[in-house]
Design an enzyme around this catalytic site. Structure first.
Site, PDB file in Angstrom:
ATOM      1  N   SER A 205       0.836  -1.197   0.000  1.00 22.43           N
ATOM      2  CA  SER A 205       0.000   0.000   0.000  1.00 22.43           C
ATOM      3  C   SER A 205       0.867   1.241   0.000  1.00 22.43           C
ATOM      4  O   SER A 205       2.055   1.200   0.348  1.00 22.43           O
ATOM      5  CB  SER A 205      -0.890   0.003   1.245  1.00 22.43           C
ATOM      6  OG  SER A 205      -1.538   1.243   1.427  1.00 22.43           O
ATOM      7  N   TYR A 218      -2.217  -0.420  10.369  1.00 18.82           N
ATOM      8  CA  TYR A 218      -2.243  -0.776   8.948  1.00 18.82           C
ATOM      9  C   TYR A 218      -0.946  -0.341   8.278  1.00 18.82           C
ATOM     10  O   TYR A 218      -0.332  -1.106   7.520  1.00 18.82           O
ATOM     11  CB  TYR A 218      -3.442  -0.113   8.273  1.00 18.82           C
ATOM     12  CG  TYR A 218      -3.557  -0.404   6.795  1.00 18.82           C
ATOM     13  CD1 TYR A 218      -3.976  -1.648   6.346  1.00 18.82           C
ATOM     14  CD2 TYR A 218      -3.260   0.578   5.841  1.00 18.82           C
ATOM     15  CE1 TYR A 218      -4.091  -1.925   4.984  1.00 18.82           C
ATOM     16  CE2 TYR A 218      -3.368   0.310   4.492  1.00 18.82           C
ATOM     17  CZ  TYR A 218      -3.786  -0.932   4.072  1.00 18.82           C
ATOM     18  OH  TYR A 218      -3.894  -1.197   2.722  1.00 18.82           O
ATOM     19  N   LYS A 222       2.111  -2.685   6.517  1.00 17.52           N
ATOM     20  CA  LYS A 222       2.562  -2.549   5.130  1.00 17.52           C
ATOM     21  C   LYS A 222       4.037  -2.142   5.044  1.00 17.52           C
ATOM     22  O   LYS A 222       4.748  -2.585   4.136  1.00 17.52           O
ATOM     23  CB  LYS A 222       1.675  -1.535   4.389  1.00 17.52           C
ATOM     24  CG  LYS A 222       0.216  -1.984   4.261  1.00 17.52           C
ATOM     25  CD  LYS A 222       0.094  -3.336   3.589  1.00 17.52           C
ATOM     26  CE  LYS A 222      -1.351  -3.762   3.393  1.00 17.52           C
ATOM     27  NZ  LYS A 222      -1.472  -5.084   2.722  1.00 17.52           N
TER      28      LYS A 222
END
Length: 349
Positions: A205, A218, A222
């Protein structure tokens, strides 16, 4: 002045007269190249190398009869990739928690390609149930006898401020997005090493390259994915195993609605409400993201960035001017935090 220095100064002066215009010309050319490069970045929705391979690289015809495993294949980008690969004649292994959705995706792939039912193998798999992963790999190998490409696509996003998020939320995101991908990779890797070929594709991402306020866990998952697989690339290079990290920016999928918030009991986020989450100006369509991801797979690119400007420009600033980017992101990121708080207040009304 000593007489012997006069000829030397004359030669130096002559060299300067010749070189200075030449250096000016080189500087001008370099400046024009930079301007053209910046113009291309502004118009593109992917990094320059990705745009080059989209136009001049492999179209993926060599993927026919390759066996591709896609985790998180029950919807979103996983479903889109499955359809594109099926059209190219690749055989598919699709895994996710929702078995009924896997069957729906399989039916769609069969309808839109020339594959037979036995060319698509589906099975339910929980990315956080690490003990079950080796058994899933054994079932897949029993069906196809080989796995050529692994696409680590399963994962969920997160929307909450770090101070509000429960530790169980952080653990879940890291287990699913990072450790789940590592686990399934470690189960498949011995097979690829034995076959002396393979390709591992990781759907990372923008949050794995840039800081993402209100998505701390998150973003950590990543960043961790990029770091782990960048390092793994060096270890498996001489086994003829390629690794591709795909870093998309905001994509118009249901990732916001499915995002975990500070705990598992809150209502889902409103999708694209324009209140600090993501706006249509920067959102990439799922179809375009899938097409560019396929280009990265077909050409075995090491890392690709998929985003519209100004997000794509931020990629380049963070890569080539990291100190400047950190100063700017700390200030600009707070604006997103404020917008997020307004969105949460609006949802409570």
């Amino acid at each position: 002045m000593e007489m012997y220095k006069i000829p030397a100064l004359g030669v130096l002066g002559l060299v300067c007269l010749v070189l200075f215009p030449f250096l000016h010309l080189i500087s001008l050319i370099y400046l024009l190249v930079l301007i053209c490069y910046a113009f291309l970045i502004f118009l593109s929705d992917g990094d320059v190398m990705l745009m080059y391979y989209e136009r001049f690289g492999s179209k993926g015809d060599h993927l026919k009869d390759k066996v591709v495993w896609i985790t998180g294949g029950s919807g979103g980008l996983g479903e889109g990739l499955a359809v594109v690969l099926a059209k190219k004649g690749a055989k598919l292994i699709l895994t996710a928690r929702r078995e009924s959705e896997l069957e729906r995706v399989k039916t769609r792939c069969l309808k839109e390609s020339h594959l037979r039912s036995e060319d698509i193998f589906t099975m339910p798999m929980d990315g956080t149930d690490f003990d079950s992963h080796q058994g899933c790999v054994d079932k897949a190998l029993a069906h196809f006898k080989k796995i050529d490409i692994l696409v680590n696509n399963s994962g969920r996003s997160q929307r909450s401020e770090a101070i509000e998020a429960e530790l169980s939320t952080d653990q879940f995101i890291l287990h699913l997005n990072l450790l789940g991908s590592i686990s399934i990779t470690k189960c498949i890797l011995p097979h690829m090493i034995e076959n002396k070929q393979g390709h591992i594709v990781n759907i990372s991402s923008v949050a794995g390259k840039l800081c993402a306020p209100c998505s701390t866990s998150y973003s950590a998952s990543k960043f961790g994915m990029n770091g782990y697989f960048d390092t793994l690339r060096t270890e498996v290079y001489y086994h003829n195993i390629a690794i591709t990290n795909v870093c998309p920016g905001p994509v118009a999928t249901r990732i916001i609605e499915n995002a975990v918030q500070k705990d598992f009991h809150q209502d889902p986020c409103k999708n694209y409400d324009g209140l600090g989450e993501r706006t249509w100006k920067v959102l990439q369509t799922p179809e375009r993201c899938v097409d560019l991801t396929f280009v990265a797979i077909a050409n075995q690119l090491s890392e690709v960035w998929i985003a519209k400007s100004p997000m794509l420009i931020q990629f380049y600033i963070s890569q080539y001017a990291p100190t400047t980017f950190r100063m700017l992101s700390a200030r600009l990121g707070y604006l997103r935090v404020e917008a997020y708080r307004k969105a949460q207040d609006a949802m409570k009304q």
